[in-house]
Scaffold this motif. Sequence first.
Motif, PDB file in Angstrom:
ATOM      1  N   CYS A  23       0.920  -1.205   0.083  1.00 43.89           N
ATOM      2  CA  CYS A  23      -0.256  -0.059  -0.074  1.00 43.89           C
ATOM      3  C   CYS A  23       0.896   1.155   0.143  1.00 43.89           C
ATOM      4  N   THR A  24       0.615   2.181  -0.959  1.00 51.06           N
ATOM      5  CA  THR A  24       1.131   3.614  -0.879  1.00 51.06           C
ATOM      6  C   THR A  24       0.075   4.589  -0.707  1.00 51.06           C
ATOM      7  N   TYR A  25       0.363   5.717  -0.272  1.00 52.57           N
ATOM      8  CA  TYR A  25      -0.298   6.667  -0.095  1.00 52.57           C
ATOM      9  C   TYR A  25       0.215   8.307  -0.246  1.00 52.57           C
ATOM     10  N   ASP A  26      -0.612   9.081  -0.215  1.00 58.70           N
ATOM     11  CA  ASP A  26      -0.230  10.160  -0.479  1.00 58.70           C
ATOM     12  C   ASP A  26      -1.266  11.521   0.437  1.00 58.70           C
ATOM     13  N   THR A  27      -0.477  12.048   1.209  1.00 57.63           N
ATOM     14  CA  THR A  27      -1.177  13.209   2.139  1.00 57.63           C
ATOM     15  C   THR A  27      -0.193  14.365   2.295  1.00 57.63           C
ATOM     16  N   SER A  28      -0.954  15.486   2.605  1.00 59.41           N
ATOM     17  CA  SER A  28      -0.131  16.598   3.097  1.00 59.41           C
ATOM     18  C   SER A  28      -0.151  16.820   4.437  1.00 59.41           C
ATOM     19  N   GLU A  29      -0.892  15.726   5.225  1.00 55.43           N
ATOM     20  CA  GLU A  29      -0.968  16.103   6.469  1.00 55.43           C
ATOM     21  C   GLU A  29       0.229  15.559   7.377  1.00 55.43           C
ATOM     22  N   SER A  30       0.552  16.025   8.498  1.00 49.96           N
ATOM     23  CA  SER A  30       1.685  15.440   9.219  1.00 49.96           C
ATOM     24  C   SER A  30       1.454  14.379  10.272  1.00 49.96           C
ATOM     25  N   ASN A  62      -1.028  -9.865  16.805  1.00 51.87           N
ATOM     26  CA  ASN A  62      -0.960 -11.271  16.536  1.00 51.87           C
ATOM     27  C   ASN A  62       0.010 -11.441  15.390  1.00 51.87           C
ATOM     28  N   ARG A  63      -0.658 -12.216  14.371  1.00 48.20           N
ATOM     29  CA  ARG A  63       0.014 -12.775  13.286  1.00 48.20           C
ATOM     30  C   ARG A  63      -0.194 -11.473  12.118  1.00 48.20           C
ATOM     31  N   PHE A  64      -0.733 -10.476  12.569  1.00 51.61           N
ATOM     32  CA  PHE A  64      -0.667  -9.336  11.462  1.00 51.61           C
ATOM     33  C   PHE A  64       0.353  -8.048  11.847  1.00 51.61           C
ATOM     34  N   SER A  65       1.189  -7.908  11.003  1.00 52.17           N
ATOM     35  CA  SER A  65       1.975  -6.607  11.475  1.00 52.17           C
ATOM     36  C   SER A  65       2.193  -5.555  10.057  1.00 52.17           C
ATOM     37  N   VAL A  66       2.513  -4.634  10.369  1.00 51.34           N
ATOM     38  CA  VAL A  66       3.003  -3.406   9.260  1.00 51.34           C
ATOM     39  C   VAL A  66       4.364  -3.193   9.149  1.00 51.34           C
ATOM     40  N   ASN A  67       4.821  -2.470   7.995  1.00 51.71           N
ATOM     41  CA  ASN A  67       5.911  -2.194   7.488  1.00 51.71           C
ATOM     42  C   ASN A  67       5.709  -0.768   7.368  1.00 51.71           C
ATOM     43  N   PHE A  68       5.783   0.382   8.044  1.00 47.98           N
ATOM     44  CA  PHE A  68       5.365   1.494   7.830  1.00 47.98           C
ATOM     45  C   PHE A  68       6.733   2.304   7.602  1.00 47.98           C
ATOM     46  N   GLN A  69       6.825   3.062   6.407  1.00 53.69           N
ATOM     47  CA  GLN A  69       7.629   3.854   6.001  1.00 53.69           C
ATOM     48  C   GLN A  69       7.319   5.113   5.543  1.00 53.69           C
ATOM     49  N   LYS A  70       7.431   5.995   6.584  1.00 51.30           N
ATOM     50  CA  LYS A  70       6.940   7.183   6.527  1.00 51.30           C
ATOM     51  C   LYS A  70       7.274   8.147   5.314  1.00 51.30           C
ATOM     52  N   ALA A  71       8.522   7.993   5.276  1.00 50.50           N
ATOM     53  CA  ALA A  71       9.228   9.235   4.146  1.00 50.50           C
ATOM     54  C   ALA A  71       8.772   8.425   2.970  1.00 50.50           C
ATOM     55  N   ALA A  72       8.650   7.453   2.564  1.00 50.10           N
ATOM     56  CA  ALA A  72       8.303   6.711   1.418  1.00 50.10           C
ATOM     57  C   ALA A  72       6.789   6.520   1.183  1.00 50.10           C
ATOM     58  N   LYS A  73       5.902   6.908   2.185  1.00 48.04           N
ATOM     59  CA  LYS A  73       4.671   6.763   2.053  1.00 48.04           C
ATOM     60  C   LYS A  73       4.060   5.413   1.672  1.00 48.04           C
ATOM     61  N   MET A  89     -10.987  -9.872   0.985  1.00 44.64           N
ATOM     62  CA  MET A  89     -10.368  -8.636   0.336  1.00 44.64           C
ATOM     63  C   MET A  89      -9.847  -7.970   1.412  1.00 44.64           C
ATOM     64  N   TYR A  90      -8.693  -7.200   1.277  1.00 47.24           N
ATOM     65  CA  TYR A  90      -7.842  -6.486   2.091  1.00 47.24           C
ATOM     66  C   TYR A  90      -7.691  -5.023   1.642  1.00 47.24           C
ATOM     67  N   PHE A  91      -8.295  -3.977   2.542  1.00 44.43           N
ATOM     68  CA  PHE A  91      -8.275  -2.712   1.933  1.00 44.43           C
ATOM     69  C   PHE A  91      -7.296  -1.911   3.125  1.00 44.43           C
ATOM     70  N   CYS A  92      -6.598  -0.941   2.387  1.00 41.48           N
ATOM     71  CA  CYS A  92      -5.686  -0.052   2.883  1.00 41.48           C
ATOM     72  C   CYS A  92      -6.307   1.308   3.030  1.00 41.48           C
ATOM     73  N   ALA A  93      -6.343   1.931   4.156  1.00 46.75           N
ATOM     74  CA  ALA A  93      -7.238   3.102   4.267  1.00 46.75           C
ATOM     75  C   ALA A  93      -6.302   4.239   5.028  1.00 46.75           C
ATOM     76  N   LEU A  94      -6.790   5.426   4.611  1.00 44.42           N
ATOM     77  CA  LEU A  94      -5.900   6.624   5.169  1.00 44.42           C
ATOM     78  C   LEU A  94      -6.947   7.335   5.891  1.00 44.42           C
ATOM     79  N   ASP A  95      -6.685   7.996   7.240  1.00 46.49           N
ATOM     80  CA  ASP A  95      -7.609   8.801   7.965  1.00 46.49           C
ATOM     81  C   ASP A  95      -7.894  10.096   7.122  1.00 46.49           C
ATOM     82  N   GLY A  96      -9.060  10.386   6.651  1.00 51.07           N
ATOM     83  CA  GLY A  96      -9.311  11.685   5.808  1.00 51.07           C
ATOM     84  C   GLY A  96      -9.383  12.781   6.588  1.00 51.07           C
ATOM     85  N   GLY A  97      -9.006  13.128   7.762  1.00 51.58           N
ATOM     86  CA  GLY A  97      -9.231  14.224   8.451  1.00 51.58           C
ATOM     87  C   GLY A  97     -10.215  14.525   9.257  1.00 51.58           C
TER      88      GLY A  97
END
Lengths: 114, 116
Positions: A23-30, A62-73, A89-97
């Motif tokens: 999953c990759t994402y784009d946001t201007s939020e910090s 548990n068996r689920f983990s993430v690899n979060f690379q903030k600079a690479a989004k 089905m697996y969905f990636c999602a971003l908090d919209g504000g």
Amino acid sequence: AQTVTQSQPEMSVQEAETVTLSCTYDTSESDYYLFWYKQPPSRQMILVIRQEAYKQQNATENRFSVNFQKAAKSFSLKISDSQLGDAAMYFCALDGGSQGNLIFGKGTKLSVKP
Amino acid sequence: GAGVSQSPSNKVTEKGKDVELRCDPISGHTALYWYRQSLGQGLEFLIYFQGNSAPDKSGLPSDRFSAERTGGSVSTLTIQRTQQEDSAVYLCASSRGLGLRTHGYTFGSGTRLTVV
């Protein structure tokens, strides 16, 4: 504009093995949150894991983990010791504000082979 | 209730007819969200309510779509003069308050709408 991209429409994994969904994402939020949701055939979206952007430590459940690379989004989901019940089905999602809505990717269909 | 309840579970309607989709959120959840999931697509945000108020309706796809919420509880999404492109799963979610960061969402199982 905020966007979420899942580049793998379908993935397959052997039971008991490990699979990674991208999953990759784009946001201007910090300050934002990222989520992975699972949608089985029942259609109900189930929260798998949540990551707060200001936390450098990768979230695990548990068996689920993430690899979060903030600079690479980038926000990939790793499923270890895959089980037949993980097929969905697996969905990636971003908090919209401030409204509290989510921005979703198009999803990855995961199949688990016995 | 214990979960978010949506009805009907499935709806087949003829093109041009009006339909009403219902969402019954978890008791005490003040925020309610509607999403549309078209075939092969992710979820598209439509509208949210904080209490009975919908501050921003810009996510609704056209003026054929409307939504209301009464008593801070049940919400209905109405689609007038349905078109084939309206065929999708309509999902509802509720939350104790605005913002996923502290409250999280609970989703219903959706209504699958088929326009023929």
